[in-house]
Design an enzyme around this catalytic site. Structure first.
Site, PDB file in Angstrom:
ATOM      1  N   ASP A  42       0.848  -1.190   0.000  1.00 52.91           N
ATOM      2  CA  ASP A  42       0.000   0.000   0.000  1.00 52.91           C
ATOM      3  C   ASP A  42       0.883   1.239   0.000  1.00 52.91           C
ATOM      4  OD1 ASP A  42      -3.279   0.177   0.875  1.00 52.91           O
ATOM      5  OD2 ASP A  42      -2.144   2.048   0.885  1.00 52.91           O
ATOM      6  N   ASP A  68       3.777   2.619  -4.001  1.00 50.18           N
ATOM      7  CA  ASP A  68       2.780   3.357  -4.771  1.00 50.18           C
ATOM      8  C   ASP A  68       2.668   2.616  -6.106  1.00 50.18           C
ATOM      9  OD1 ASP A  68       1.421   5.083  -6.487  1.00 50.18           O
ATOM     10  OD2 ASP A  68       2.225   6.869  -5.518  1.00 50.18           O
ATOM     11  N   VAL A  69       1.486   2.111  -6.400  1.00 51.70           N
ATOM     12  CA  VAL A  69       1.361   1.273  -7.603  1.00 51.70           C
ATOM     13  C   VAL A  69       1.572   2.052  -8.899  1.00 51.70           C
ATOM     14  CG1 VAL A  69      -0.111  -0.491  -6.513  1.00 51.70           C
ATOM     15  CG2 VAL A  69      -1.177   1.468  -7.696  1.00 51.70           C
ATOM     16  N   ASN A  95      -5.824  -5.083  -6.393  1.00 51.73           N
ATOM     17  CA  ASN A  95      -7.009  -4.470  -5.790  1.00 51.73           C
ATOM     18  C   ASN A  95      -6.945  -2.959  -5.641  1.00 51.73           C
ATOM     19  OD1 ASN A  95      -9.395  -4.423  -3.759  1.00 51.73           O
ATOM     20  ND2 ASN A  95      -7.665  -3.582  -2.611  1.00 51.73           N
ATOM     21  N   TYR A 168     -13.673   6.155 -13.768  1.00 49.49           N
ATOM     22  CA  TYR A 168     -13.891   4.968 -12.932  1.00 49.49           C
ATOM     23  C   TYR A 168     -14.618   3.882 -13.728  1.00 49.49           C
ATOM     24  CZ  TYR A 168     -14.689   2.261  -8.667  1.00 49.49           C
ATOM     25  OH  TYR A 168     -14.680   1.271  -7.713  1.00 49.49           O
ATOM     26  N   LYS A 172     -12.910   0.247 -14.771  1.00 50.96           N
ATOM     27  CA  LYS A 172     -13.445  -0.985 -14.186  1.00 50.96           C
ATOM     28  C   LYS A 172     -13.944  -1.939 -15.278  1.00 50.96           C
ATOM     29  CE  LYS A 172     -12.280  -0.104 -10.040  1.00 50.96           C
ATOM     30  NZ  LYS A 172     -11.265  -0.912  -9.362  1.00 50.96           N
ATOM     31  N   THR A 203     -16.145   1.444   2.797  1.00 51.72           N
ATOM     32  CA  THR A 203     -14.680   1.509   2.887  1.00 51.72           C
ATOM     33  C   THR A 203     -14.266   2.979   2.937  1.00 51.72           C
ATOM     34  OG1 THR A 203     -14.310   1.644   0.511  1.00 51.72           O
ATOM     35  CG2 THR A 203     -14.545  -0.579   1.447  1.00 51.72           C
TER      36      THR A 203
END
Ligand SMILES: NC(=O)c1ccc[n+]([C@@H]2O[C@H](COP(=O)([O-])OP(=O)(O)OC[C@H]3O[C@@H](n4cnc5c(N)ncnc54)[C@H](O)[C@@H]3O)[C@@H](O)[C@H]2O)c1
Length: 264
Positions: A42, A68-69, A95, A168, A172, A203
């Site tokens: 994360d 950091d992805v 994820n 988004y 997705k 969340t």
């Protein structure tokens, strides 16, 4: 076969991105609670530290990696290092993801108002990093001729979702097809690739909008057949299923977990 064996992931090595909060934390928890060694990645170093300390106290085999992805080189290196260090990599949960802000129901979400910088950032995190996670996971899994990859898509990747921003819904939907394509390529190596499509879960996404805005929670609850939003712990069963022997014939799918939101 007994349930305990069907869902046995003990001794496996798992990796979760976006593991310091929400759905990723639930994935990491369920794998660790069932005897897997879990690498939690994360960008939020503080959140990671808090949860690592809590889980370690229960005897869970967890380790944290501040990544950091959007740093593709670091992301790939970390995944490779985890596989090398433990001699295998059995399940990877791609994820990590962020909200793109409001959808077109709000003026800032109108087509003409969408800011290019935000669009690029959402694509970088929600799509490109998922692709790079798949790339890094493929090598070790192909070599060991087994593996599970689980990508977090969304009900906003199945159909339009007016409350969600354009970037988004685009990302997705994109990751859902990425999963199908990778599933076909990796099937011959017994590497199974699936996506989950959550409906509304409570969340911290979008700054934890449900906690801050009860009207937002009520609106999302009304979009589901069950009439409520979900707790992240309700994702644990599906996550465990997709990482365990119970799902040995499941690949290339996008599985909704949405309280019936996509049923009508
Ligand atoms: N909560 C929902 O209702 C819902 C519904 C459908 C899909 N999802 C998806 O679930 C996934 C997890 O989101 P969540 O709802 O648990 O949100 P969350 O904000 O609670 O958790 C996301 C985690 O990802 C981490 N993260 C964000 N950007 C990162 C980056 N650049 N590098 C590394 N880590 C990063 C955050 O620090 C956080 O710990 C996302 O892909 C999201 O799109 C959530």
């Amino acid at each position: 076969m007994q349930a305990a064996r069907l869902f046995d992931v003990s001794g496996t090595v798992s990796l979760v991105t976006g593991a310091a909060s929400g759905l990723g934390l639930a994935m990491a928890e369920v794998m660790a609670e069932n005897g897997a060694r879990v690498a939690m990645l994360d960008v939020d170093a503080g959140g990671l530290e808090t949860h690592l300390a809590r889980l370690s106290k229960t005897g869970a085999a967890v380790e944290g990696h501040v990544v950091d992805v959007t740093d593709g080189a670091l992301l790939k290196r970390t995944i490779g290092d985890v596989a090398t260090k433990h001699g295998r990599l059995d399940s990877v949960f791609a994820n990590a993801g962020i909200s793109a802000g409001p959808g077109f129901e709000s003026e800032v979400g109108h087509l003409e108002a969408v800011d290019r910088e935000r669009w690029d950032r959402v694509l970088r995190i929600n799509l490109t990093s998922v692709f790079e996670t798949l790339q890094a996971a493929a090598g070790p899994m192909k070599r060991q001729k087994s593996g599970r990859i689980v990508v977090t898509s969304s009900i906003a990747g199945i159909g339009a979702e007016a409350p969600c921003g354009y970037a988004y819904v685009a990302t997705k939907a994109a990751v859902a097809n990425l999963v199908r394509q990778a599933a076909l390529e990796l099937a011959r190596y017994n590497v199974l690739v699936n996506a989950i499509a959550p409906g509304p879960f409570r969340t911290n996404i979008g700054g934890g909008q449900f906690a801050k805005r009860p009207d937002s929670e009520a609106m999302w609850a009304a979009r589901t057949a069950l009439g409520r939003v979900a707790d992240p712990a309700e994702l644990k069963g599906l996550a465990l299923f997709l990482a365990s022997p119970a799902s040995s014939y499941v690949t290339g799918t996008v599985i909704p977990i949405d309280g019936g939101a996509t049923a009508d």
